[in-house]
Motif scaffolding. Structure first.
Motif, PDB file in Angstrom:
ATOM      1  N   LEU A  86      99.125  56.280  13.802  1.00 38.41           N
ATOM      2  CA  LEU A  86      99.051  54.797  14.192  1.00 38.41           C
ATOM      3  C   LEU A  86      98.109  53.767  13.258  1.00 38.41           C
ATOM      4  O   LEU A  86      97.590  54.092  12.929  1.00 38.41           O
ATOM      5  CB  LEU A  86      98.533  54.318  15.295  1.00 38.41           C
ATOM      6  CG  LEU A  86      97.803  53.450  16.527  1.00 38.41           C
ATOM      7  CD1 LEU A  86      98.927  52.264  16.582  1.00 38.41           C
ATOM      8  CD2 LEU A  86      97.092  53.839  17.422  1.00 38.41           C
ATOM      9  N   ILE A  87      99.413  52.625  12.492  1.00 39.47           N
ATOM     10  CA  ILE A  87      98.619  52.078  11.378  1.00 39.47           C
ATOM     11  C   ILE A  87      98.653  50.619  12.331  1.00 39.47           C
ATOM     12  O   ILE A  87      99.502  50.097  12.602  1.00 39.47           O
ATOM     13  CB  ILE A  87      99.296  51.935  10.613  1.00 39.47           C
ATOM     14  CG1 ILE A  87      99.658  53.731  10.280  1.00 39.47           C
ATOM     15  CG2 ILE A  87      98.590  50.591   9.426  1.00 39.47           C
ATOM     16  CD1 ILE A  87     101.202  54.359  10.294  1.00 39.47           C
ATOM     17  N   THR A  88      96.969  49.959  13.025  1.00 43.22           N
ATOM     18  CA  THR A  88      96.709  48.694  13.020  1.00 43.22           C
ATOM     19  C   THR A  88      97.501  47.822  11.462  1.00 43.22           C
ATOM     20  O   THR A  88      96.806  47.864  10.959  1.00 43.22           O
ATOM     21  CB  THR A  88      95.655  48.927  13.682  1.00 43.22           C
ATOM     22  OG1 THR A  88      94.724  48.499  12.515  1.00 43.22           O
ATOM     23  CG2 THR A  88      95.976  49.576  14.676  1.00 43.22           C
ATOM     24  N   GLY A  89      97.736  46.998  12.380  1.00 43.42           N
ATOM     25  CA  GLY A  89      97.841  45.435  10.667  1.00 43.42           C
ATOM     26  C   GLY A  89      98.862  46.174  10.197  1.00 43.42           C
ATOM     27  O   GLY A  89      98.878  46.162   8.399  1.00 43.42           O
ATOM     28  N   ALA A  90     100.054  46.515  10.342  1.00 45.75           N
ATOM     29  CA  ALA A  90     101.055  47.449   9.169  1.00 45.75           C
ATOM     30  C   ALA A  90     102.361  45.771   9.276  1.00 45.75           C
ATOM     31  O   ALA A  90     103.124  46.396   8.242  1.00 45.75           O
ATOM     32  CB  ALA A  90     101.875  48.325   9.961  1.00 45.75           C
ATOM     33  N   THR A  91     102.362  45.057   9.465  1.00 45.22           N
ATOM     34  CA  THR A  91     102.599  43.864   8.884  1.00 45.22           C
ATOM     35  C   THR A  91     102.911  43.395   7.401  1.00 45.22           C
ATOM     36  O   THR A  91     103.763  42.638   7.174  1.00 45.22           O
ATOM     37  CB  THR A  91     102.552  42.250  10.167  1.00 45.22           C
ATOM     38  OG1 THR A  91     101.679  42.191   9.501  1.00 45.22           O
ATOM     39  CG2 THR A  91     103.152  42.794  11.051  1.00 45.22           C
ATOM     40  N   SER A  92     101.689  43.644   7.207  1.00 46.29           N
ATOM     41  CA  SER A  92     101.595  43.000   5.207  1.00 46.29           C
ATOM     42  C   SER A  92     100.705  44.052   4.642  1.00 46.29           C
ATOM     43  O   SER A  92      99.658  44.650   4.755  1.00 46.29           O
ATOM     44  CB  SER A  92     100.849  41.874   5.310  1.00 46.29           C
ATOM     45  OG  SER A  92     100.239  41.503   3.983  1.00 46.29           O
ATOM     46  N   GLY A  93     100.451  44.031   3.395  1.00 44.77           N
ATOM     47  CA  GLY A  93      99.718  44.489   2.385  1.00 44.77           C
ATOM     48  C   GLY A  93      98.729  46.403   2.491  1.00 44.77           C
ATOM     49  O   GLY A  93     100.362  46.881   2.591  1.00 44.77           O
ATOM     50  N   ILE A  94      98.511  46.647   3.118  1.00 41.57           N
ATOM     51  CA  ILE A  94      97.577  48.109   3.077  1.00 41.57           C
ATOM     52  C   ILE A  94      98.356  48.774   4.032  1.00 41.57           C
ATOM     53  O   ILE A  94      99.050  49.339   3.848  1.00 41.57           O
ATOM     54  CB  ILE A  94      96.399  47.925   3.089  1.00 41.57           C
ATOM     55  CG1 ILE A  94      95.286  47.661   1.577  1.00 41.57           C
ATOM     56  CG2 ILE A  94      95.329  49.686   3.144  1.00 41.57           C
ATOM     57  CD1 ILE A  94      94.394  47.629   1.408  1.00 41.57           C
ATOM     58  N   GLY A  95      98.184  48.189   5.436  1.00 47.38           N
ATOM     59  CA  GLY A  95      99.388  48.562   6.597  1.00 47.38           C
ATOM     60  C   GLY A  95     100.526  48.842   6.212  1.00 47.38           C
ATOM     61  O   GLY A  95     101.166  49.946   6.773  1.00 47.38           O
ATOM     62  N   LYS A  96     101.076  48.550   5.929  1.00 44.94           N
ATOM     63  CA  LYS A  96     102.507  48.288   5.489  1.00 44.94           C
ATOM     64  C   LYS A  96     102.860  49.343   4.740  1.00 44.94           C
ATOM     65  O   LYS A  96     103.489  50.168   5.331  1.00 44.94           O
ATOM     66  CB  LYS A  96     103.295  46.747   4.814  1.00 44.94           C
ATOM     67  CG  LYS A  96     104.395  46.383   5.286  1.00 44.94           C
ATOM     68  CD  LYS A  96     104.825  45.540   4.924  1.00 44.94           C
ATOM     69  CE  LYS A  96     106.703  45.864   4.730  1.00 44.94           C
ATOM     70  NZ  LYS A  96     107.117  44.214   4.179  1.00 44.94           N
ATOM     71  N   ALA A  97     101.848  49.369   3.507  1.00 42.13           N
ATOM     72  CA  ALA A  97     102.374  49.976   2.884  1.00 42.13           C
ATOM     73  C   ALA A  97     102.151  51.621   3.575  1.00 42.13           C
ATOM     74  O   ALA A  97     103.245  52.446   2.610  1.00 42.13           O
ATOM     75  CB  ALA A  97     101.599  50.278   1.142  1.00 42.13           C
TER      76      ALA A  97
END
Ligand code: NDP
Ligand code: 8X3
Length: 252
Positions: free
Chosen positions: A6-17
Motif C-alpha cells: 500500500l503506497i500513499t501519495g502514489a500520483t506523483s514523485g517518490i510514491g508513483k515510483a
C-alpha cells in the motif's frame, strides 16, 4: 499469491515510483491520492505492464473519516498488507516562522503527521495480527536537521522520525520492520507544491547539481524491502552526491 504493498501519495514523485517498482517485483499494489485521474491512469498502466492487481483508493489522508472508510472497506484479502509506504506528504512554504502562513503549518501537520498516523492506525493492527509487515515512513533530511524557513516542515519530519522509532518499539514483538527514509533533494513535484506553482523558485532549488529522482528513492526502498527476514534497515539517509547536508550544495 502476490504480496501486497500500500503506497500513499502514489500520483506523483517518490510514491508513483514506488508503485511502479513494487509492481515490477510482482506485488499487488494499493495506490492512493487525491487526484483520481492520475490514480486511474497509473492503475491501468501498472496492470497492463506488470500483470499485477492494482486497487486505486481516492482519498485525502488529512480526513480520518475518509481514511477509515476507504481502508476498512477493503476486501478481506486486500487487508493482508505486507508493505506500507507512508509517503503522502508535502512542504508548504519556506518562510521564516515569524512570517509564515498558519494554513501552511496546518496543511503540513495535518498531512505529514496526522495523515501518516491515521493510515498507520488502521494498517498496523492488521500487520500485527499476522506477525509480519514492513512500514516505510517518508521522513527527510529535514527530519534530521533544521534550516532557515523550514521550521515547521522540519518539525513535522522530526515527528516522523520519532514516530518511526516509536512504531519500531511498539511493534517489536509482532515482527514488524520499520524503515525511516530520509532523502535530501529529490526532483519531483515537491518544490512546485512547496512554492505554490512558482516555477522560478522550483527551478532554483535544483539548479546546478544533479538531484535525486523518485526512482532513486524507490530503488532504496525496494532494496530494504528485499532484505532477508531477519535484517532491517532502521534509518536510511539518501542524498544527492552534490548535497552534503540540508543547506550545502555543490552547484556548478
Ligand atoms: P510530490 O509532490 O511529487 O508527491 C506527493 C504525493 O503526496 C502526491 O502523490 C500527492 O497526491 C500526495 N499527497 C499530498 N497531500 C496529500 C493528501 N492530503 N492526501 C493524500 N495524498 C496527498 O512529492 P514527493 O514525491 O517528493 O514527496 C513524497 C514524500 O517524500 C513526502 O512525504 C515528502 O515530504 C518526502 N520527501 C520529499 C523530498 C523531496 O526533495 N522531494 C525529500 C525528502 C522527503 P495528491 O496530490 O494526488 O493527493
Ligand atoms: C525535502 C528535502 O531539504 O527540501 O524533504 O527539506 S528539503
Amino acid at each position: 499469491m502476490n504480496k501486497i504493498a500500500l503506497i500513499t501519495g502514489a500520483t506523483s514523485g517518490i510514491g508513483k515510483a514506488c508503485a511502479e517498482k513494487f509492481a515490477e517485483k510482482h506485488y499487488n499494489v494499493i495506490i492512493t491520492g487525491r487526484r483520481k485521474e492520475r490514480l486511474d491512469e497509473l492503475q491501468k498502466n501498472l496492470t497492463s505492464k506488470y500483470g499485477v492487481e492494482v486497487l486505486a483508493l481516492n482519498f485525502d489522508v488529512r480526513d480520518n473519516a475518509q481514511v477509515e472508510q476507504n481502508l476498512n472497506s477493503l476486501p478481506t484479502e486486500w487487508k493482508n498488507i505486507d508493505v506500507l509506504v507512508n509517503n503522502a506528504g508535502l512542504a508548504a512554504g519556506k518562510d521564516p516562522i515569524q512570517g509564515a502562513l498558519l494554513s501552511d503549518w496546518e496543511q503540513m501537520i495535518d498531512t505529514d503527521v496526522k495523515g501518516l498516523l491515521y493510515v498507520s492506525r488502521i494498517v498496523l493492527p492488521w500487520m500485527c495480527s499476522r506477525n509480519t509487515g514492513h512500514v516505510f515512513n517518508l521522513c527527510s533530511i529535514a527530519g534530521k536537521e533544521v534550516y532557515a524557513g523550514g521550521s515547521v516542515y522540519c518539525a513535522v519530519k522530526h515527528a516522523v522520525d520519532a514516530i518511526s522509532k516509536g512504531m519500531r518499539i511498539d511493534c517489536l514483538q509482532h515482527n514488524i520492520k520499520v524503515t525511516n527514509i530520509c532523502p535530501g533533494a529529490v526532483e519531483t513535484e515537491f518544490s512546485m507544491v512547496r512554492f505554490k506553482g512558482d516555477k522560478e523558485k522550483n527551478d532554483a532549488t535544483y539548479k546546478g547539481f544533479k538531484p535525486l529522482t523518485g526512482e532513486d528513492v524507490a530503488d532504496s526502498i525496494i532494496y530494504c524491502a528485499m532484505l532477508p527476514e531477519h535484517v532491517n534497515i532502521n534509518d536510511l539517509v539518501i542524498m544527492p552526491t552534490a548535497q552534503a547536508n540540508s543547506g550545502l550544495f555543490f552547484r556548478q
